[in-house]
Every structure is written in structure tokens, then in C-alpha cells.
Design a protein around this motif. Structure first.
Motif, PDB file in Angstrom:
ATOM      1  N   ASN A  83     -12.281  -9.471  18.364  1.00 35.28           N
ATOM      2  CA  ASN A  83     -11.911 -10.254  19.304  1.00 35.28           C
ATOM      3  C   ASN A  83     -13.093 -11.044  20.036  1.00 35.28           C
ATOM      4  OD1 ASN A  83     -10.430 -11.534  21.348  1.00 35.28           O
ATOM      5  ND2 ASN A  83     -10.999 -10.057  22.913  1.00 35.28           N
ATOM      6  N   LYS A  84     -14.439 -10.603  19.490  1.00 32.91           N
ATOM      7  CA  LYS A  84     -15.614 -11.197  19.766  1.00 32.91           C
ATOM      8  C   LYS A  84     -16.056 -11.453  21.198  1.00 32.91           C
ATOM      9  CE  LYS A  84     -15.993 -14.272  15.987  1.00 32.91           C
ATOM     10  NZ  LYS A  84     -16.179 -15.681  15.395  1.00 32.91           N
ATOM     11  N   GLN A  85     -15.577 -10.351  22.092  1.00 33.06           N
ATOM     12  CA  GLN A  85     -15.963 -10.250  23.625  1.00 33.06           C
ATOM     13  C   GLN A  85     -16.669  -9.097  23.670  1.00 33.06           C
ATOM     14  OE1 GLN A  85     -12.666 -10.366  26.406  1.00 33.06           O
ATOM     15  NE2 GLN A  85     -11.503 -11.903  25.279  1.00 33.06           N
ATOM     16  N   LYS A  86     -17.427  -9.111  24.844  1.00 30.00           N
ATOM     17  CA  LYS A  86     -18.266  -7.964  25.367  1.00 30.00           C
ATOM     18  C   LYS A  86     -17.385  -6.799  25.677  1.00 30.00           C
ATOM     19  CE  LYS A  86     -22.027  -6.963  28.465  1.00 30.00           C
ATOM     20  NZ  LYS A  86     -22.732  -6.310  27.503  1.00 30.00           N
ATOM     21  N   ALA A  87     -17.727  -5.977  25.075  1.00 30.77           N
ATOM     22  CA  ALA A  87     -16.959  -4.462  25.525  1.00 30.77           C
ATOM     23  C   ALA A  87     -17.272  -4.110  26.945  1.00 30.77           C
ATOM     24  CB  ALA A  87     -17.198  -3.470  24.509  1.00 30.77           C
ATOM     25  N   LEU A  88     -16.511  -3.048  27.446  1.00 28.99           N
ATOM     26  CA  LEU A  88     -17.044  -2.242  28.590  1.00 28.99           C
ATOM     27  C   LEU A  88     -18.265  -1.462  28.437  1.00 28.99           C
ATOM     28  CD1 LEU A  88     -13.608  -0.955  29.386  1.00 28.99           C
ATOM     29  CD2 LEU A  88     -14.565  -2.372  30.646  1.00 28.99           C
ATOM     30  N   PRO A  89     -19.195  -1.816  29.159  1.00 28.38           N
ATOM     31  CA  PRO A  89     -20.520  -0.991  29.128  1.00 28.38           C
ATOM     32  C   PRO A  89     -20.137   0.465  28.564  1.00 28.38           C
ATOM     33  CG  PRO A  89     -20.188  -2.002  31.447  1.00 28.38           C
ATOM     34  CD  PRO A  89     -19.007  -2.005  30.486  1.00 28.38           C
ATOM     35  N   ASN A  90     -20.974   0.875  27.453  1.00 26.57           N
ATOM     36  CA  ASN A  90     -20.803   2.051  26.737  1.00 26.57           C
ATOM     37  C   ASN A  90     -20.975   3.190  27.795  1.00 26.57           C
ATOM     38  OD1 ASN A  90     -20.364   1.301  24.234  1.00 26.57           O
ATOM     39  ND2 ASN A  90     -22.448   1.385  23.718  1.00 26.57           N
ATOM     40  N   GLU A  91     -21.876   3.150  28.598  1.00 29.32           N
ATOM     41  CA  GLU A  91     -22.122   4.281  29.671  1.00 29.32           C
ATOM     42  C   GLU A  91     -20.820   4.462  30.552  1.00 29.32           C
ATOM     43  OE1 GLU A  91     -24.779   2.568  33.380  1.00 29.32           O
ATOM     44  OE2 GLU A  91     -25.685   3.630  31.807  1.00 29.32           O
ATOM     45  N   LYS A  92     -20.193   3.486  30.847  1.00 34.10           N
ATOM     46  CA  LYS A  92     -19.099   3.534  31.690  1.00 34.10           C
ATOM     47  C   LYS A  92     -17.762   4.094  31.175  1.00 34.10           C
ATOM     48  CE  LYS A  92     -20.332   0.168  35.348  1.00 34.10           C
ATOM     49  NZ  LYS A  92     -19.965  -0.887  36.218  1.00 34.10           N
ATOM     50  N   VAL A  93     -17.774   3.644  29.827  1.00 32.83           N
ATOM     51  CA  VAL A  93     -16.501   4.084  28.903  1.00 32.83           C
ATOM     52  C   VAL A  93     -16.633   5.848  28.668  1.00 32.83           C
ATOM     53  CG1 VAL A  93     -15.569   4.075  26.633  1.00 32.83           C
ATOM     54  CG2 VAL A  93     -16.336   1.933  27.832  1.00 32.83           C
ATOM     55  N   ALA A  94     -18.047   6.025  28.457  1.00 28.34           N
ATOM     56  CA  ALA A  94     -18.504   7.380  28.187  1.00 28.34           C
ATOM     57  C   ALA A  94     -17.927   8.313  29.519  1.00 28.34           C
ATOM     58  CB  ALA A  94     -19.889   7.740  27.989  1.00 28.34           C
ATOM     59  N   GLN A  95     -18.439   7.802  30.614  1.00 30.17           N
ATOM     60  CA  GLN A  95     -18.053   8.437  31.904  1.00 30.17           C
ATOM     61  C   GLN A  95     -16.560   8.550  32.035  1.00 30.17           C
ATOM     62  OE1 GLN A  95     -19.516   6.325  35.282  1.00 30.17           O
ATOM     63  NE2 GLN A  95     -19.719   8.348  36.430  1.00 30.17           N
ATOM     64  N   ALA A  96     -15.909   7.594  31.681  1.00 32.36           N
ATOM     65  CA  ALA A  96     -14.471   7.656  31.765  1.00 32.36           C
ATOM     66  C   ALA A  96     -13.813   8.520  31.033  1.00 32.36           C
ATOM     67  CB  ALA A  96     -13.898   6.259  31.634  1.00 32.36           C
ATOM     68  N   LEU A  97     -14.210   8.748  29.609  1.00 30.75           N
ATOM     69  CA  LEU A  97     -13.881   9.699  28.711  1.00 30.75           C
ATOM     70  C   LEU A  97     -14.350  11.089  28.858  1.00 30.75           C
ATOM     71  CD1 LEU A  97     -14.462   7.549  25.425  1.00 30.75           C
ATOM     72  CD2 LEU A  97     -12.199   8.303  26.450  1.00 30.75           C
ATOM     73  N   GLY A  98     -15.121  11.220  29.958  1.00 34.96           N
ATOM     74  CA  GLY A  98     -15.611  12.511  30.431  1.00 34.96           C
ATOM     75  C   GLY A  98     -16.800  13.223  29.382  1.00 34.96           C
ATOM     76  N   MET A  99     -17.562  12.053  28.850  1.00 34.97           N
ATOM     77  CA  MET A  99     -18.609  12.373  27.890  1.00 34.97           C
ATOM     78  C   MET A  99     -19.756  11.735  28.627  1.00 34.97           C
ATOM     79  SD  MET A  99     -16.562  10.921  24.655  1.00 34.97           S
ATOM     80  CE  MET A  99     -17.777  11.526  23.363  1.00 34.97           C
ATOM     81  N   THR A 100     -21.247  12.455  28.035  1.00 34.25           N
ATOM     82  CA  THR A 100     -22.331  11.766  28.334  1.00 34.25           C
ATOM     83  C   THR A 100     -22.713  10.775  27.492  1.00 34.25           C
ATOM     84  OG1 THR A 100     -23.366  13.225  26.675  1.00 34.25           O
ATOM     85  CG2 THR A 100     -23.272  14.165  28.975  1.00 34.25           C
ATOM     86  N   ASP A 101     -23.691  10.029  27.647  1.00 34.21           N
ATOM     87  CA  ASP A 101     -23.929   8.636  27.148  1.00 34.21           C
ATOM     88  C   ASP A 101     -24.230   9.001  25.728  1.00 34.21           C
ATOM     89  OD1 ASP A 101     -23.742   7.449  29.410  1.00 34.21           O
ATOM     90  OD2 ASP A 101     -25.837   7.198  30.041  1.00 34.21           O
ATOM     91  N   ILE A 102     -25.158   9.805  25.465  1.00 37.80           N
ATOM     92  CA  ILE A 102     -25.799  10.346  24.139  1.00 37.80           C
ATOM     93  C   ILE A 102     -24.671  10.911  23.394  1.00 37.80           C
ATOM     94  CG2 ILE A 102     -26.401  12.569  24.762  1.00 37.80           C
ATOM     95  CD1 ILE A 102     -28.018   9.989  22.548  1.00 37.80           C
ATOM     96  N   SER A 103     -23.522  11.620  24.023  1.00 43.84           N
ATOM     97  CA  SER A 103     -22.480  12.324  23.312  1.00 43.84           C
ATOM     98  C   SER A 103     -21.304  11.033  22.746  1.00 43.84           C
ATOM     99  CB  SER A 103     -21.613  13.228  23.888  1.00 43.84           C
ATOM    100  OG  SER A 103     -22.521  14.465  24.469  1.00 43.84           O
ATOM    101  N   TYR A 104     -21.499  10.315  23.711  1.00 49.03           N
ATOM    102  CA  TYR A 104     -20.492   9.075  23.316  1.00 49.03           C
ATOM    103  C   TYR A 104     -21.123   8.377  22.065  1.00 49.03           C
ATOM    104  CZ  TYR A 104     -18.307   4.624  23.189  1.00 49.03           C
ATOM    105  OH  TYR A 104     -17.527   3.510  23.012  1.00 49.03           O
ATOM    106  N   ARG A 105     -22.294   8.054  21.984  1.00 53.31           N
ATOM    107  CA  ARG A 105     -23.058   7.286  21.043  1.00 53.31           C
ATOM    108  C   ARG A 105     -22.956   8.134  19.814  1.00 53.31           C
ATOM    109  NH1 ARG A 105     -27.687   5.267  24.805  1.00 53.31           N
ATOM    110  NH2 ARG A 105     -26.717   3.346  25.702  1.00 53.31           N
ATOM    111  N   VAL A 106     -23.320   9.623  19.758  1.00 51.78           N
ATOM    112  CA  VAL A 106     -23.261  10.436  18.736  1.00 51.78           C
ATOM    113  C   VAL A 106     -21.804  10.293  17.947  1.00 51.78           C
ATOM    114  CG1 VAL A 106     -23.242  12.836  17.937  1.00 51.78           C
ATOM    115  CG2 VAL A 106     -25.073  11.868  19.509  1.00 51.78           C
ATOM    116  N   THR A 107     -20.854  10.238  18.893  1.00 54.31           N
ATOM    117  CA  THR A 107     -19.529  10.276  18.423  1.00 54.31           C
ATOM    118  C   THR A 107     -19.299   9.063  17.607  1.00 54.31           C
ATOM    119  OG1 THR A 107     -18.746  11.526  20.146  1.00 54.31           O
ATOM    120  CG2 THR A 107     -17.087  10.352  18.867  1.00 54.31           C
ATOM    121  N   VAL A 108     -19.791   8.059  18.023  1.00 55.92           N
ATOM    122  CA  VAL A 108     -19.703   6.526  17.056  1.00 55.92           C
ATOM    123  C   VAL A 108     -20.480   6.788  15.953  1.00 55.92           C
ATOM    124  CG1 VAL A 108     -20.204   4.148  17.244  1.00 55.92           C
ATOM    125  CG2 VAL A 108     -19.487   5.346  19.250  1.00 55.92           C
ATOM    126  N   HIS A 109     -21.772   7.179  16.059  1.00 55.04           N
ATOM    127  CA  HIS A 109     -22.387   7.245  14.730  1.00 55.04           C
ATOM    128  C   HIS A 109     -21.917   8.208  13.784  1.00 55.04           C
ATOM    129  CE1 HIS A 109     -26.104   7.491  12.422  1.00 55.04           C
ATOM    130  NE2 HIS A 109     -26.033   9.106  12.598  1.00 55.04           N
TER     131      HIS A 109
END
Length: 560
Positions: free
Chosen positions: A433-459
Motif C-alpha cells: 500500500n506504500k503507506q506509513k505503518a503505525l509506529p512500531n513501538e505502539k504496535v508492540a505495546q498494543a500486542l503486549g510486547m516490548t519494542d525489542i521483542s517485536y523487532r526480534v519477532t520480525v527479524h
């Protein structure tokens, strides 16, 4: 050339018209901060030309005669000669050289001895960060970090306005080099200073901290102190923020403390004042169990230096700097393709901990080169115009490409747990869609994850998908159950309508998450705040995605 010869030459360049302008600009009238200062009427480039002509051979013993001179420009010339001498002894090659350390200490002692002669803001701002600020980060025979803090504390406590300004402006260099501790310390000390020049200096240094180290760290400081900061100081500090955010900060009245603290602040605070090389101890001691906030702070703190290296090979990279930087720090912590040996473990071979930053920047350069090579191979393999005629027969057919992509999406939908499935589908939707996504840290928070845990999951997911893709391209088939085999066939049969299919799966995945309500609220808040949808159009919106475009974006996401 002697000091007196320099003075005579500069006096011969006197310009009466420019002198009157400078005396008004630097507030030399009765009762003003520059009262009594005398000018020749020389512009700064003229003074720099004199410094350049003097050369490195100018003796240190001659400089006091320049610093004690009545003329403002002559004193500036003396300070700039000290800057040139210090920078000559502070190159990377000489940082740990015993003779260079001695010479740097002599220059610093001379600078501090005549600090009061820097009796206007330009004399301070053009010299202190390049001498005293740089010295704070380098080895010294005069004392350790505690001694350096004592030196700056004495400047901060001095009744002299210009020494007080030195104590905060010297942090310009430390922030540039990734150490925010000096700026944070002296910004708090001068928070209630009565003079407008100090308000501007503190705000300026906080702005540089946000720009060079971490905008989130700046916000954390403002969350604590914006309600008590002078308006000028606050206005200078937030200059690099968006207009909306600036208005929000400026709307805070005295005594009104801002409460919605960023989610990373509590975790980052213990490390906020830690010099970058000291992170090595934590990394080596705790390995992959070390506090996640340390990695987040490193991610923010070294952005400026890393960006410079990214820009060197920007033309060979497909992704934006922020995406590359995030992948790099995940690679450092997780290793490549799930290998057991983490890149950080090679730090054990480093004998001097001050070499940490050099190692990190070198590792980033190698990472960029490898990534550029991988993307170049991808480009040549996917672009028929770049493939020799004899190799075109070996290219994958459209049918094979469609089958591989369809099975890969179906497999991800089958095996990933709900959060992982959500992240995978969200990434695809965002890219297409080429749109800016929701901020990563807010998505992580909404998922009940820490910032780094979210990024590690993506990685980790990218690593897994990369291996799956290689297997598919070699002709293998992923093990799909009957339901997901049907999904793969559906994707294959209706590839031109891929986007609505992905959107349907994405919506279904949200409903399976335990924190679905948090995600829905986050999307609604984003919509209300921006007037735009988070990253997907309405399901009924027909979006046609070409095979080549989808395959290019999918490949780009899978490069690790």
C-alpha cells in the motif's frame, strides 16, 4: 610569526563600518551582556584565514598574549589556534598516543586558565565543544571521568556567565559522539538559570541531543521538565519536532507536568547517562540476556554516525535508512539466519573498550556492503534486461513464481502463531500500500510486547521466510494441510486480487489476538489523528497488484 605580529596585522585590517555593526550585534552597550567589549570590525572568515596562515608551528607560549588582548577578534584568533592544535592531537590515530594525550591536556589547562577571556557567546560557541567537549571523551592524564565532571561542575557553579555557558555548550561534541550524559546533567543544573543566553544555550544543546542521539531521550527529558522550563529554552529544544508536537509541548503551562510518558522511558533511564563504550561491559557480561533498553538506546544514540556510512552506499540500497538500521541492530543481537554465535561476541577480541564504537561502525559498513551485494544480485536475477540470453531459459516461469509466493503466504498463515501472523500480514499490506505503518513501538505495546521483542519477532520471521523461499525456488513444496493448500490455490488463482485476500486474512488474524481490542483502538486513534487509514484500504476496494511488483517487494523484505 609572533603574537605581536598577528595583532599588528589584524589591527591593519580594521573596518570602522563593520565595527559598529558588530558592537551592536554583540550587545556591547552599557548594561548589556557584552558591555565594554571592543571590536576591530573583522569577519570570522578573515580571522580563520589568519589562523590558517599561522600553521601548527605557532608556540603555545605565545597564545596567552592573544587571549589577553583587548580586541575581540584577536582573542577569537587565539582560541581558534587552540582548537586547531587540539584537533591535530585528537585524530583517531593519536587518541591513545601518550605524547598526544600530554599535549591535549596542556591545551585544555591553558583553555581553562583563560576561560574568562571568552567573554561573549561566539568565543565560547566556536571553541569549547571542540576543545573541552572533545577532551571529555578522550583519555587524559589529568584524571578520569569523575575529575572531568568536577571540572565542568566548577564551570557551572562559576559566577561568570561565559563559564556557565561553557559547561553546557561543550556537550555539543559529546552528543555528536553519542554520549548524552553530559548534556542531560548540565541541562538540569541550568534549568532555572535567569539569563536568556543560557536559556537559548540549554535549549540548543537539548535540540542537538534529540537530533544526534535520540529524539525519544529528548522527549523523556521534556516529560519531566517541560512544565518548569523557560519558554525560550523549550522552544529551542523542540525546533526539530513536527509542528503538531511543538504546539503540544508549548501548550504546557508552568506547574502542569506532562503525564503520558513514552513506553521506553522507564527502561531507558538507567542507561541514559552511560557512555557508549561502557555498554561493552554489559554486553559481554550478560550476552543476549542483557537489558533490551540498552539495544534500543544504542539504536538511537549512534544514528548520526551510522547515517553517514549509509549515505556512502545509499545508491546501491533499496530500503530507507530507518529500515536498514533496524535490521542491523536486530542482526547484531540475534545473529544471521539464527546462527548461535552473535556478532557482539567478537567484541571479546577487542583489547581496548574505547574501540567499541569503531568496531560497531566497521561492522555496519560491512553489513551495508553485504546487503548491497545481495540486493544487486536480486536486481540482476529479477530484471530480464540484465540477464544474458543464454541464461534466460533458466529463469523461473510466471507459474513457478506464483506458486512459490502463494505457498509462502499460505504457509505463514498456517504455522505462525497469531502475533507472528499479524506482523507478517501487516508487513505485506504496508509495503504493497506504500503507506506509513503505525509506529512500531505502539504496535508492540498494543500486542503486549516490548519494542525489542517485536523487532526480534520480525527479524526471526524474515530469517525463516528467507529459508522457506530458497526451498521453494529449488522446487520443493512446503507441507500445507488441506485448508491452507486451498488458500495457496486461491491466492494463485486470484493473484490480481491479492490485496483484498491479504486484507481478509489480516482482519481474521486481528480477531484471534487476545489484545484485539487494543489493536482496533490503536487503528481508530491513528485514523482520527491523521484522517488516514493505518495501512489498509477498505476490503471492498479493488487493488490490483502486478506479479512483478509483488515479487520485487516480497524479495526485498526477505533480504536479511
Amino acid at each position: 610569526m609572533t603574537a605581536q605580529e598577528i595583532i599588528n596585522y589584524m589591527e591593519s585590517l580594521q573596518n570602522e563600518k563593520q565595527r559598529q555593526i558588530l558592537m551592536g550585534f554583540f550587545k556591547t552597550g552599557p548594561g548589556e551582556y557584552g558591555e565594554g567589549d571592543e571590536f576591530l570590525g573583522l569577519k570570522v572568515p578573515q580571522t580563520r584565514e589568519v589562523v590558517k596562515s599561522v600553521g601548527q608551528g605557532f608556540p603555545l607560549t605565545e597564545i596567552p598574549a592573544l587571549l589577553m588582548n583587548r580586541w575581540h577578534e584577536v582573542r577569537l584568533c587565539g582560541f581558534l589556534i587552540l582548537v586547531a592544535k587540539f584537533e591535530k592531537q585528537a585524530t583517531k590515530r593519536l587518541q591513545h598516543n601518550a605524547d598526544a594525550i600530554t599535549k591535549r591536556d596542556e591545551i585544555v589547562q591553558l583553555y581553562l586558565q583563560y576561560a574568562e577571556q571568552a567573554n561573549n557567546w561566539d568565543l565560547v560557541d566556536l571553541s569549547v565543544h571542540k576543545i573541552l567537549g572533545h577532551w571529555l571523551l578522550l583519555p587524559s592524564n589529568l584524571g578520569d571521568r569523575e575529575y572531568k565532571i568536577t571540572v565542568l561542575d566548577e564551570l557551572a557553579a562559576s559566577p561568570c556567565l561565559w563559564k556557565q555557558r561553557m559547561s553546557i555548550v561543550c556537550s555539543w561534541k559529546t552528543s555528536q559522539m553519542g554520549d548524552p550524559s553530559w548534556c542531560l546533567r548540565y541541562a538540569e543544573i541550568h534549568l532555572h538559570h535567569p539569563h536568556d543566553l543560557m536559556h537559548k544555550a540549554v535549549g540548543w544543546m537539548l535540540r542537538e541531543l534529540g537530533k544526534r542521539v535520540s529524539m525519544n531521550l529528548l522527549r523523556d527529558f521534556l516529560y519531566q521538565h517541560a512544565h518548569e522550563m523557560p519558554r525560550t529554552m523549550l522552544r529551542y529544544a523542540i525546533e526539530k519536532m513536527s509542528e503538531t508536537e511543538r504546539k503540544e509541548w508549548m501548550s504546557i503551562d508552568g506547574g502542569q507536568k506532562k503525564e503520558n510518558v513514552s513506553c521506553s522511558r522507564a527502561k531507558m533511564n538507567p542507561f541514559a547517562g552511560t557512555p557508549t563504550p561502557d555498554f561493552v561491559d554489559i554486553i559481554l557480561r550478560e550476552g543476549d540476556k542483557s537489558d533490551e533498553a540498552m539495544y534500543y538506546l544504542l539504536h538511537q544514540r549512534l544514528t548520526h554516525q551510522l547515517r553517514e556510512r549509509y549515505e556512502v552506499c545509499q545508491q546501491q540500497l533499496n530500503d530507507a535508512f530507518e529500515d536498514v538500521l533496524e535490521d542491523f541492530f536486530l542482526y547484531l543481537r540475534e545473529g544471521e539466519n539464527g546462527i548461535n554465535r552473535l556478532p557482539y561476541q567478537s567484541l571479546r577480541r577487542i583489547k581496548k573498550k574505547d574501540s567499541f564504537e569503531t568496531w560497531l561502525l566497521s561492522t555496519f559498513r560491512n553489513y551495508l556492503n553485504n546487503r548491497a551485494t545481495a540486493e544487486e544480485k536480486l536486481f540482476h536475477s529479477s530484471n530480464p534486461s540484465n540477464i544474458p540470453d543464454e541464461a534466460k531459459e533458466a529463469m523461473l516461469s510466471d507459474e513457478q513464481i506464483l506458486t512459490s509466493a502463494s505457498q509462502l503466504i499460505a504457509y505463514a498463515h498456517q504455522v505462525f502463531y497469531p502475533r507472528g501472523r499479524f506482523i507478517f500480514l501487516r508487513s505485506l499490506l504496508t509495503m504493497l500500500n506504500k503507506q506509513k505503518a503505525l509506529p512500531n513501538e505502539k504496535v508492540a505495546q498494543a500486542l503486549g510486547m516490548t519494542d525489542i521483542s517485536y523487532r526480534v519477532t520480525v527479524h526471526r520471521m524474515k530469517c525463516n521466510l528467507s529459508r522457506f523461499r530458497q526451498r521453494l525456488l529449488l522446487g520443493e513444496r512446503l507441507r500445507l494441510d488441506e485448508e491452507h493448500q486451498q488458500i495457496a490455490h486461491q491466492i494463485y488463482d486470484e493473484f490480481s486480487h491479492l490485496y483484498p485476500i491479504l486484507l481478509t486474512y489480516y482482519t481474521q488474524t486481528i480477531d484471534t489476538l487476545k489484545c484485539a481490542d487494543a489493536i482496533k483502538r490503536l487503528r481508530q486513534e491513528y485514523y482520527e489523528a491523521t484522517g488516514l487509514l493505518a495501512h489498509e484500504p477498505e476490503a471492498s476496494c479493488a487493488v490490483v497488484v502486478s506479479i512483478s511488483f509483488f515479487w520485487e517487494r516480497l524479495n526485498r523484505m526477505l533480504i536479511v
